[in-house]
Design an enzyme around this catalytic site. Sequence first.
Site, PDB file in Angstrom:
ATOM      1  N   ILE A   1       0.846  -1.218   0.000  1.00  0.00           N
ATOM      2  CA  ILE A   1       0.000   0.000   0.000  1.00  0.00           C
ATOM      3  C   ILE A   1       0.873   1.257   0.000  1.00  0.00           C
ATOM      4  O   ILE A   1       0.508   2.271  -0.596  1.00  0.00           O
ATOM      5  CB  ILE A   1      -0.960  -0.019   1.203  1.00  0.00           C
ATOM      6  CG1 ILE A   1      -2.075   1.017   1.039  1.00  0.00           C
ATOM      7  CG2 ILE A   1      -0.239   0.191   2.520  1.00  0.00           C
ATOM      8  CD1 ILE A   1      -3.196   0.565   0.141  1.00  0.00           C
TER       9      ILE A   1
ATOM     10  N   ASN B   1      -5.474   2.462  14.051  1.00  0.00           N
ATOM     11  CA  ASN B   1      -6.154   2.195  15.326  1.00  0.00           C
ATOM     12  C   ASN B   1      -6.611   3.539  15.874  1.00  0.00           C
ATOM     13  O   ASN B   1      -6.180   4.584  15.382  1.00  0.00           O
ATOM     14  CB  ASN B   1      -5.220   1.441  16.298  1.00  0.00           C
ATOM     15  CG  ASN B   1      -4.022   2.291  16.703  1.00  0.00           C
ATOM     16  OD1 ASN B   1      -4.186   3.363  17.276  1.00  0.00           O
ATOM     17  ND2 ASN B   1      -2.837   1.830  16.377  1.00  0.00           N
TER      18      ASN B   1
ATOM     19  N   GLY C   1       1.677  -3.648  10.918  1.00  0.00           N
ATOM     20  CA  GLY C   1       1.025  -3.854   9.606  1.00  0.00           C
ATOM     21  C   GLY C   1       1.016  -2.624   8.713  1.00  0.00           C
ATOM     22  O   GLY C   1       1.999  -1.901   8.583  1.00  0.00           O
ATOM     23  N   VAL C   2      -0.152  -2.398   8.111  1.00  0.00           N
ATOM     24  CA  VAL C   2      -0.320  -1.243   7.205  1.00  0.00           C
ATOM     25  C   VAL C   2      -0.002   0.069   7.936  1.00  0.00           C
ATOM     26  O   VAL C   2       0.714   0.942   7.434  1.00  0.00           O
ATOM     27  CB  VAL C   2      -1.781  -1.211   6.677  1.00  0.00           C
ATOM     28  CG1 VAL C   2      -2.103   0.109   6.014  1.00  0.00           C
ATOM     29  CG2 VAL C   2      -2.023  -2.364   5.707  1.00  0.00           C
ATOM     30  N   ASP C   3      -0.541   0.169   9.141  1.00  0.00           N
ATOM     31  CA  ASP C   3      -0.408   1.401   9.945  1.00  0.00           C
ATOM     32  C   ASP C   3       1.067   1.731  10.171  1.00  0.00           C
ATOM     33  O   ASP C   3       1.529   2.857   9.934  1.00  0.00           O
ATOM     34  CB  ASP C   3      -1.107   1.157  11.285  1.00  0.00           C
ATOM     35  CG  ASP C   3      -1.487   2.432  12.007  1.00  0.00           C
ATOM     36  OD1 ASP C   3      -1.941   2.347  13.152  1.00  0.00           O
ATOM     37  OD2 ASP C   3      -1.332   3.523  11.413  1.00  0.00           O
TER      38      ASP C   3
ATOM     39  N   SER D   1      -8.891  -4.673   8.484  1.00  0.00           N
ATOM     40  CA  SER D   1      -9.286  -5.554   9.590  1.00  0.00           C
ATOM     41  C   SER D   1      -8.920  -7.019   9.406  1.00  0.00           C
ATOM     42  O   SER D   1      -9.205  -7.831  10.309  1.00  0.00           O
ATOM     43  CB  SER D   1     -10.810  -5.466   9.865  1.00  0.00           C
ATOM     44  OG  SER D   1     -11.082  -4.302  10.629  1.00  0.00           O
TER      45      SER D   1
ATOM     46  N   TYR E   1      -6.602  -7.396  13.335  1.00  0.00           N
ATOM     47  CA  TYR E   1      -7.969  -7.323  13.876  1.00  0.00           C
ATOM     48  C   TYR E   1      -8.768  -8.593  13.630  1.00  0.00           C
ATOM     49  O   TYR E   1      -9.917  -8.705  14.045  1.00  0.00           O
ATOM     50  CB  TYR E   1      -8.679  -6.087  13.339  1.00  0.00           C
ATOM     51  CG  TYR E   1      -8.320  -4.797  14.084  1.00  0.00           C
ATOM     52  CD1 TYR E   1      -7.360  -4.801  15.097  1.00  0.00           C
ATOM     53  CD2 TYR E   1      -8.920  -3.594  13.775  1.00  0.00           C
ATOM     54  CE1 TYR E   1      -7.017  -3.639  15.773  1.00  0.00           C
ATOM     55  CE2 TYR E   1      -8.597  -2.414  14.444  1.00  0.00           C
ATOM     56  CZ  TYR E   1      -7.641  -2.452  15.452  1.00  0.00           C
ATOM     57  OH  TYR E   1      -7.313  -1.285  16.123  1.00  0.00           O
TER      58      TYR E   1
HETATM   59  N1  APR Z   1       0.536  -3.166   2.120  1.00  0.00           N
HETATM   60  C1  APR Z   1      -0.678  -3.754   1.857  1.00  0.00           C
HETATM   61  N2  APR Z   1      -1.290  -4.598   2.705  1.00  0.00           N
HETATM   62  C2  APR Z   1      -0.643  -4.868   3.869  1.00  0.00           C
HETATM   63  C3  APR Z   1       0.618  -4.301   4.215  1.00  0.00           C
HETATM   64  C4  APR Z   1       1.193  -3.420   3.280  1.00  0.00           C
HETATM   65  N3  APR Z   1       2.383  -2.835   3.512  1.00  0.00           N
HETATM   66  N4  APR Z   1       0.973  -4.774   5.452  1.00  0.00           N
HETATM   67  C5  APR Z   1       0.002  -5.610   5.840  1.00  0.00           C
HETATM   68  N5  APR Z   1      -0.966  -5.677   4.897  1.00  0.00           N
HETATM   69  C6  APR Z   1      -2.215  -6.447   4.911  1.00  0.00           C
HETATM   70  C7  APR Z   1      -2.291  -7.566   5.903  1.00  0.00           C
HETATM   71  O1  APR Z   1      -1.755  -8.758   5.335  1.00  0.00           O
HETATM   72  C8  APR Z   1      -3.801  -7.678   6.108  1.00  0.00           C
HETATM   73  O2  APR Z   1      -4.369  -8.470   5.075  1.00  0.00           O
HETATM   74  O3  APR Z   1      -3.231  -5.539   5.314  1.00  0.00           O
HETATM   75  C9  APR Z   1      -4.302  -6.245   5.947  1.00  0.00           C
HETATM   76  C10 APR Z   1      -4.649  -5.532   7.255  1.00  0.00           C
HETATM   77  O4  APR Z   1      -3.715  -5.904   8.240  1.00  0.00           O
HETATM   78  P1  APR Z   1      -3.313  -4.900   9.443  1.00  0.00           P
HETATM   79  O5  APR Z   1      -2.358  -3.921   8.947  1.00  0.00           O
HETATM   80  O6  APR Z   1      -2.907  -5.777  10.597  1.00  0.00           O
HETATM   81  O7  APR Z   1      -4.640  -4.103   9.803  1.00  0.00           O
HETATM   82  P2  APR Z   1      -5.892  -4.526  10.676  1.00  0.00           P
HETATM   83  O8  APR Z   1      -6.173  -5.987  10.601  1.00  0.00           O
HETATM   84  O9  APR Z   1      -6.962  -3.564  10.234  1.00  0.00           O
HETATM   85  O10 APR Z   1      -5.454  -4.206  12.170  1.00  0.00           O
HETATM   86  C11 APR Z   1      -5.255  -2.864  12.533  1.00  0.00           C
HETATM   87  O11 APR Z   1      -3.134  -3.351  13.511  1.00  0.00           O
HETATM   88  O12 APR Z   1      -1.230  -2.369  12.770  1.00  0.00           O
HETATM   89  C12 APR Z   1      -2.187  -2.321  13.748  1.00  0.00           C
HETATM   90  O13 APR Z   1      -2.264  -0.030  14.442  1.00  0.00           O
HETATM   91  C13 APR Z   1      -2.951  -1.037  13.705  1.00  0.00           C
HETATM   92  O14 APR Z   1      -4.102  -1.501  15.744  1.00  0.00           O
HETATM   93  C14 APR Z   1      -4.238  -1.450  14.324  1.00  0.00           C
HETATM   94  C15 APR Z   1      -4.432  -2.854  13.802  1.00  0.00           C
END
Ligand code: APR
Length: 214
Positions: free
Chosen positions: A17, A30, A38-40, A129, A133
């Site tokens: 992303i 979050n 992760g993405v965040d 999520s 999540y």
């Molecule tokens: N680019 C695209 N997709 C990604 C990337 C990236 N760089 N990193 C992870 N993903 C995918 C993961 O494989 C998953 O399928 O994004 C999806 C969402 O994963 P998370 O980032 O863990 O998000 P989420 O499940 O919504 O959880 C959010 O996690 O990182 C913390 O601060 C955030 O507390 C919040 C929670």
Amino acid sequence: MRVKVGKTSIVLAKGDITDQDVDAVVNAANPSLMGGGGVDGAIHRKGGPQIDEECLEIRRSQYPDGLPPGKAVITRGGKLKARYVIHTVGPVWKGGKNGEAEVLAAAYRNSLALAAQKGLNSIAFPAISTGAYGYPFEDACRVALQAIVQELNELGGSAPEEVRLVMFTEGDFDRCAALMRSFFPGLAKTLDRNRWLKVCARGSRLASPLCCRL
Ligand code: APR
């Protein structure tokens, strides 16, 4: 893979992303807006201090108790290729009977509405999520596709020209592609063609001589 909904192309892509060259990328944040994993974590790390500073200001001025799940806010993109980051908080999966689907749909719809309000033409979503999540991947994709199509229909002429769904792994791409095929029946035909072209490219033993002429 892409499908047209009104003026908007919904594009399924595999990648990171933070690499997306679009008007806005959506962050799976979050409520603290202070980054995480992760993405965040990737967006805050790669985007740099401008994103952190603007998130802090949003917390101070709009959401002192944190961004509620389903809501969306926008900051500039800092060092990212994307001009903006739309931060939204998806639901934590608690078994599916606690309004998770509604909150996830709201996260997609509010992010799209915010992009339209800002006049943005392209937006890229991760699979919100489905990581930390714990939302079951296929269920989340179904909710996402439904919410995106509903919001695009509501936005009409102010909808963006491109909505990109960015899957981090090949497996997630394939699973989402299969769901898109069933969600958009007309796509099944073209996808088979694309699928066979991929098989041909891999020189798979499954590839019949016919497919290479597709
Ligand atoms: N680019 C695209 N997709 C990604 C990337 C990236 N760089 N990193 C992870 N993903 C995918 C993961 O494989 C998953 O399928 O994004 C999806 C969402 O994963 P998370 O980032 O863990 O998000 P989420 O499940 O919504 O959880 C959010 O996690 O990182 C913390 O601060 C955030 O507390 C919040 C929670």
